[in-house]
Design an enzyme around this catalytic site. Structure first.
Site, mmCIF file in Angstrom:
data_model
loop_
_atom_site.group_PDB
_atom_site.id
_atom_site.type_symbol
_atom_site.label_atom_id
_atom_site.label_comp_id
_atom_site.label_asym_id
_atom_site.label_seq_id
_atom_site.Cartn_x
_atom_site.Cartn_y
_atom_site.Cartn_z
ATOM 1 N N GLU A 194 -6.671 -7.351 -1.019
ATOM 2 C CA GLU A 194 -7.163 -7.263 0.361
ATOM 3 C C GLU A 194 -8.598 -6.760 0.372
ATOM 4 O O GLU A 194 -8.963 -5.858 -0.370
ATOM 5 C CB GLU A 194 -6.337 -6.284 1.200
ATOM 6 C CG GLU A 194 -4.952 -6.704 1.588
ATOM 7 C CD GLU A 194 -4.304 -5.672 2.504
ATOM 8 O OE1 GLU A 194 -5.044 -4.890 3.150
ATOM 9 O OE2 GLU A 194 -3.065 -5.625 2.556
ATOM 10 N N GLU B 105 -3.918 -3.856 14.749
ATOM 11 C CA GLU B 105 -5.010 -4.401 13.943
ATOM 12 C C GLU B 105 -5.624 -5.656 14.551
ATOM 13 O O GLU B 105 -6.232 -6.457 13.848
ATOM 14 C CB GLU B 105 -4.506 -4.678 12.524
ATOM 15 C CG GLU B 105 -4.147 -3.396 11.775
ATOM 16 C CD GLU B 105 -3.767 -3.640 10.325
ATOM 17 O OE1 GLU B 105 -4.535 -3.215 9.447
ATOM 18 O OE2 GLU B 105 -2.711 -4.233 10.076
ATOM 19 N N GLU C 180 0.835 -1.204 0.000
ATOM 20 C CA GLU C 180 0.000 0.000 0.000
ATOM 21 C C GLU C 180 0.872 1.257 0.000
ATOM 22 O O GLU C 180 0.756 2.135 0.859
ATOM 23 C CB GLU C 180 -0.948 0.000 1.196
ATOM 24 C CG GLU C 180 -1.984 -1.098 1.128
ATOM 25 C CD GLU C 180 -2.999 -1.042 2.260
ATOM 26 O OE1 GLU C 180 -4.113 -1.553 2.079
ATOM 27 O OE2 GLU C 180 -2.665 -0.497 3.337
#
Length: 692
Positions: free
Chosen positions: A324, A372, A166
């Protein structure tokens, strides 16, 4: 930056397909075995077999695990993982492990840390704590990528390289000293001389004239508005700098493993403003995208469809990888609501319907620690006796049943122009209104076409428009002369072209096109606006005309617009300062084409009516009209002999597709049943019919 492999010396024919060793569609997600003890890793393999996983991303955030201290490399766990996955028949998208530098690196070289425009340093402790332009970080990252390639170049589990992760997600704009130096080099390459820079930036205004490139800085926090072209060029530079980082890592891998395809996970969506992905696409062997829905958005499935279409557009229509998305809740929204029943399957198959040949998640197993840990996984905290796990296993079954759609493509006769420079430029300061948001109109038009069942391709303004009968340009603020001519040629060939307010206003340097708005499109549209009349917050006007359904409401923007001979006023303002002036116009172009101008922001009902009129005029309506809330998309085989009709029901009631005039006939792949004229799609369910 130094290239490892020149484009001229690289032979793309040696690159094998990313899915060469995968049967059917890809299915899997990010796998982080370093977070778990051995007994869990062994259980993972058995569960992956049960779910039908065949593709995993590995080692994305593993730099500090592989190299806990500088020069000390610990490969054992990764060697074991690669071997186990291969033995289980699972292919790997192996990462360069560079997505977050290890703590020892930022302690030793704090100069690689990025900065905000106000000088704030972004420190170690999260991720992406690096300035992509800093030569020290670049050398360390390239070294790590080379080590990965050298160790696993011939491993049978290696399907493709997952470069970094990303890129630009958290630091799309870096204002560090390294970025400033790279910005100056970028400007030298773009403009050649400082005189050309001064002309492009209009530096005669506010005594900003530069005597040397060495005097130029990024647009740091200043006493008042920074030079707008400086801001625009910094946006361009920043996107290019992030892409340059990808290229250097890719070329390092190519030098060692020229046969292995490379990609990075983009974030093409209505929320990702920082990177011009149309410029990135030619550098990727396959486009991969990450996408997450926003739980608070009741129309999140429509935004998902837009993002999937944008991913396909970036890929030039080729199949792409969904790298994702989430099985259920994420961890980073204000309220992280779980997905509704059936939403996991519907979301996944929306992406497949719109061109994805792989469905992957973050992540395989929900983490027990870290930032996360409350992000859902394919294996949730509660284990396998859960709806999430059952949904994952069912999705694996469905994807196996849909394996035959692999490699097929979506066809569309409608296009929407999406342009990152217009996004950047239209939202700069010192404009007629600060309330204008580029994606507002992009999304509004997309939703209107989605409700009509029209599949839309996303194209840049310089893209090939010859295949389209309807072309929509929402707020395309900045265009070159060539872009404007490309759009005009579409209308001249017979397409219906619709252009909205604040389009064609400036050239590529953000200089106003003089003579009246909308500048570059005045002649095509047959209109000339002498002045903008932006509306205040909460202020609305009525718009009347058959094209908007009789009467509609509008807000944000109006204009004092004159029409040329041959231009028809199809809707006008009924009240307000511009009562009686044109709000929507149409001009016939060539033999069959038309150019429409929409000079205000219509409400949903008015835009729906206008979109329906444009769809009818251009003839791009769907051959199978969907009921409200049902999404219908079709993928086609290369020879056009076979198609796969995806019907996704986002409502709580059963729906039926097909009429005597437009029957649905074929084999439904998820149930094996025949569709003989009509197709029932149960509430919140999906059906896929092979036709032909």
């Amino acid at each position: 930056m130094r290239r490892r492999t020149s484009p001229e010396s690289f032979d793309p024919s040696v690159v094998r397909p990313w899915n060469a060793r995968i049967e059917g569609l890809g299915f899997g997600g990010d796998y982080n075995p370093e977070q778990w003890p051995q007994e869990v890793r062994l259980e993972d393999i058995e569960l992956m077999r049960e779910a039908g996983v065949n593709l995993l991303s590995v080692a994305i955030f593993s730099w500090a695990t592989i190299e806990p201290r500088e020069g000390e490399l610990e490969w054992g766990w990764l060697d074991e993982t690669m071997d186990r996955l291969h033995d289980a028949g699972i292919q790997v998208a192996l990462a360069t492990a560079t997505a977050s530098p290890p703590p020892w690196l930022t302690r030793k070289h704090p100069e690689i840390l990025p900065r905000l425009a106000d000088g704030t340093v972004l420190h170690q402790g999260g991720r992406q704590s690096y300035a992509v332009t800093h030569p020290v970080h670049r050398e360390y990252a390239l070294r790590m990528a080379a080590r990965m390639a050298e160790r696993y170049s011939e491993h049978p589990a290696l399907a493709l390289w997952h470069v970094d992760n990303e890129i630009g997600c958290h630091v799309p704009r870096d204002y560090s000293d390294a970025a400033a130096a790279a910005f100056r080099e970028w400007l030298r390459a773009r403009y050649g001389t400082v005189e050309n820079l001064n002309e492009a930036w209009g530096t005669a205004f506010w005594s900003q004239r530069y005597g040397s490139f060495d005097d130029v800085l990024p647009p740091l926090v200043a006493p008042t508005f920074a030079n707008p072209t400086q801001q625009l060029d910094f946006d361009r530079f920043s996107s290019d700098a992030l892409l340059d980082y990808y290229r250097d890592l890719r070329d390092t891998l190519r030098e060692i493993t020229p046969h292995v395809p490379t990609t990075t996970n983009l974030m093409a969506s209505s929320h990702t403003k920082g990177m011009d992905y149309f410029a990135w696409a030619p550098e990727l062997d396959v486009v991969a995208n990450d996408h997450y829905t926003v739980a608070a958005d009741p129309d999140r499935h429509v935004e998902l469809a837009f993002s999937a279409d944008l991913s396909r557009g970036v890929a030039g229509g080729d199949p792409w990888i969904l790298m994702e998305h989430s099985t259920s809740a994420v961890n980073w929204q204000p309220r992280n609501r779980t997905k509704l029943p059936g939403e996991l399957l519907r979301n996944s198959l929306q992406h497949v319907a719109r061109g994805a040949d792989s469905v992957m998640f973050f992540q395989w197993r929900a983490s027990r620690a870290g930032a996360e840990k409350y992000h859902s996984g394919m294996v949730p905290h509660a284990g396998t006796d859960t709806d999430v796990w059952r949904g994952v296993v069912e999705l694996g079954r469905v994807l196996r049943a849909l394996g035959e759609v692999r490699g097929s493509r979506v066809r569309s006769r409608a296009a929407m122009v999406v342009d990152w420079p217009s996004w950047w430029g239209s939202e700069l300061d010192s404009h007629p209104t600060q309330a204008l948001r580029y994606m507002d109109q992009v999304q509004a038009w997309y939703r209107a076409l989605w409700r009509l069942g029209v599949t839309v391709d996303m194209v840049p303004p310089h893209g090939d428009l010859t295949a389209y009968d309807l072309v929509v340009l929402p707020t395309t603020y900045l265009v070159t002369d060539a872009d404007a001519a490309n759009v005009a040629s579409a209308a001249e060939r017979g397409a219906t072209v619709a252009i909205t307010y604040f389009s064609g206003i400036v050239d590529e340097h953000d200089h106003v096109r003089l003579g009246g708005y909308p500048g570059a499109f005045r002649e095509l549209l047959g209109v000339r606006t002498e002045e903008f009349y932006p509306l205040q917050e909460g202020e609305t006007v009525r718009v009347e005309g058959k094209a908007v359904g009789g009467e509609a409401s509008a807000d944000l923007w109006t204009e004092k617009t004159h029409v040329a001979d041959g231009t028809e006023v199809v809707a006008s303002y009924d009240d307000g300062a511009l009562a009686g002036w044109p709000a929507v116009t149409r001009r016939s172009v060539g033999q069959d084409g038309a150019a429409w101008y929409v000079a205000t922001r219509l409400d949903a009902a008015g835009l729906d009516a206008l979109a329906a009129r444009l769809v009818e005029e251009s003839g791009v309506g769907p051959d199978v009209a969907p009921p409200a809330g049902v999404e219908v998309v079709r993928r086609w085989s290369e020879d056009g002999a076979t198609s796969w009709l995806f019907a996704i029901n986002h409502t709580d009631a059963d729906a039926t597709l097909g009429t005597p005039e437009a029957p649905v006939r074929g084999t439904e792949l998820l149930t094996g049943e025949a569709a003989d004229g009509a197709l029932t799609v149960p509430a919140r369910a999906v059906r896929v019919v092979r036709i032909g």
